[in-house]
Design a protein around this motif. Structure first.
Motif, short mmCIF file in Angstrom:
data_model
loop_
_atom_site.label_atom_id
_atom_site.label_comp_id
_atom_site.label_asym_id
_atom_site.label_seq_id
_atom_site.Cartn_x
_atom_site.Cartn_y
_atom_site.Cartn_z
N UNK A 1 0.86 -1.41 0.02
CA UNK A 1 -0.23 -0.05 -0.09
C UNK A 1 1.03 1.27 0.04
N UNK A 2 1.85 1.29 1.02
CA UNK A 2 2.70 2.52 0.92
C UNK A 2 3.55 2.59 -0.34
N UNK A 3 3.92 1.48 -1.20
CA UNK A 3 4.56 1.41 -2.30
C UNK A 3 3.69 2.22 -3.28
N UNK A 4 2.49 1.68 -3.55
CA UNK A 4 1.69 2.32 -4.37
C UNK A 4 1.25 3.73 -4.22
N UNK A 5 1.03 4.22 -2.76
CA UNK A 5 0.90 5.58 -2.55
C UNK A 5 1.95 6.53 -2.93
N UNK A 6 3.24 5.80 -2.92
CA UNK A 6 4.42 6.55 -3.08
C UNK A 6 4.42 6.69 -4.52
N UNK A 7 4.66 5.60 -5.42
CA UNK A 7 4.73 5.59 -6.74
C UNK A 7 3.45 6.45 -7.45
N UNK A 8 2.33 6.20 -7.19
CA UNK A 8 1.10 6.54 -7.98
C UNK A 8 0.61 8.12 -7.30
N UNK A 9 0.81 8.34 -6.20
CA UNK A 9 0.22 9.55 -5.44
C UNK A 9 1.45 10.36 -5.36
N UNK A 10 2.73 10.00 -5.56
CA UNK A 10 3.73 10.74 -5.07
C UNK A 10 3.88 11.10 -3.82
N UNK A 11 3.64 10.23 -2.77
CA UNK A 11 3.54 10.68 -1.32
C UNK A 11 4.84 10.18 -0.67
N UNK A 12 5.59 11.27 -0.29
CA UNK A 12 6.98 11.12 0.09
C UNK A 12 6.88 10.35 1.61
N UNK A 13 5.79 10.66 2.41
CA UNK A 13 5.88 10.20 3.68
C UNK A 13 5.43 8.66 3.47
N UNK A 14 4.78 8.17 2.60
CA UNK A 14 4.58 6.67 2.46
C UNK A 14 5.90 6.17 1.97
N UNK A 15 6.89 6.72 1.21
CA UNK A 15 8.16 6.31 0.80
C UNK A 15 9.05 5.98 2.24
N UNK A 16 8.87 7.03 3.32
CA UNK A 16 9.63 7.18 4.20
C UNK A 16 9.00 6.02 5.18
N UNK A 17 7.85 5.58 5.14
CA UNK A 17 7.29 4.55 6.05
C UNK A 17 7.53 3.28 5.58
N UNK A 18 8.04 3.10 4.27
CA UNK A 18 8.31 1.52 3.74
C UNK A 18 9.16 0.52 4.51
#
Length: 296
Positions: A261-278
């Motif tokens: 889910x965080x990978x999809x948020x990161x790559x499709x929404x451009x959500x940097x917080x999701x990237x940091x949570x991975x």
């Protein structure tokens, strides 16, 4: 390689659109909407792509819902591919949770590898990436079809492909040279590469694999991971087999759900917080291991 470095590399790619010369029409996608801060109810519908063709493609779609309607706004799309002798609904434990997180998930039932098909053929997997692209094109048209419930709700500039087992190979097979820039990211679960996979422009990819998989050995997933040229991550389910971690309540499911889910948020929404949570969501000592690699 540090997580901050991977985040920086991936965000640079996202800002550039991850797009080759054959990018979606319009010379650049509009900015992604902010990642949702709420959990949605989930609706479901079915339809068949090319019903009178030699390869009709039944599709199940899960989507963020508001009552009986699609929730307001446009949502990125995930094309999810099942494995051999499987069906889209058998993966609903994962796909419905992605829809609740703000994605439209479209899952085809492949003509000759789905459960119950009268003409099963393992070799037909090689044709499935083209089926995935047929579905992408259908969804682009559907988004513009006046009166369709999903019309105006699909972010057709931001697709990801994901799949398990043979569906993981199908996903890899969609990342070929000359592909449309609509396809931004991929998740390969218990799968590996196909001929021509990972060619063309680099795209972020996440691999998920059980280290004791007796059907598709982890070494096959590792070999595919090593072939990729864009930012990539590998989530290992320690001591696990071919996909029990995709069942809610089973060991590792929470980590797979959080990571994907965080990978999809990161790559499709451009959500940097999701990237940091991975890394935090992926790692559980004794259950999972997680590693990342920057573009090369």
């Amino acid at each position: 390689m540090g997580v901050k470095r991977l985040v920086a590399v991936l965000m640079t790619a996202l800002l550039a659109g991850c797009a080759p010369a054959t990018a979606a029409p319009g010379s650049g996608a509009p900015p992604a909407r902010p990642a949702p801060e709420t959990t949605y109810a989930v609706g479901v519908r079915t339809f068949t792509v090319d019903p009178t063709s030699a390869r009709p493609l039944p599709v199940t779609v899960w989507y963020p819902a508001d009552g009986d309607a699609v929730a307001a706004g446009r949502f990125p799309v995930v094309v999810y591919s099942h494995g051999l002798h499987s069906l889209p609904e058998l993966h609903a434990g994962l796909t419905t949770r992605w829809a609740a997180a703000g994605f439209v998930v479209a899952a085809p039932a492949y003509p000759h590898t789905r459960r119950g098909t009268p003409r099963f053929s393992r070799a037909d997997v090689r044709h499935q990436p083209a089926d995935g692209w047929r579905l992408v094109r259908h969804l682009v048209r559907l988004d513009a079809r006046r009166g369709d419930p999903l019309a105006g709700h699909l972010d057709v500039t931001r697709f990801a492909a994901a799949g398990h087992s043979a569906g993981g190979f199908t996903t890899a097979g969609m990342f070929t040279s000359g592909r449309s820039g609509r396809l931004r990211a991929g998740i390969v679960i218990a799968g590996g590469g196909m001929a021509g996979s990972f060619a063309g422009p680099a795209a972020p990819l996440l691999f998920v694999h059980g280290t004791a998989d007796p059907i598709v050995p982890a070494s096959v997933g590792r070999a595919a991971y090593d072939r990729t040229t864009g930012p990539a991550a590998f989530l290992s389910l320690l001591g696990q087999g071919h996909g029990e971690y995709l069942t809610p309540g089973r060991h590792g499911f929470d980590q797979v759900l959080a990571t994907t889910t965080d990978f999809l948020r990161w790559t499709l929404y451009g959500d940097p917080d999701a990237g940091r949570r991975l890394p935090g969501g992926a790692r559980l000592p004794g259950v999972t291991a997680f590693e990342t690699r920057s573009a090369r």
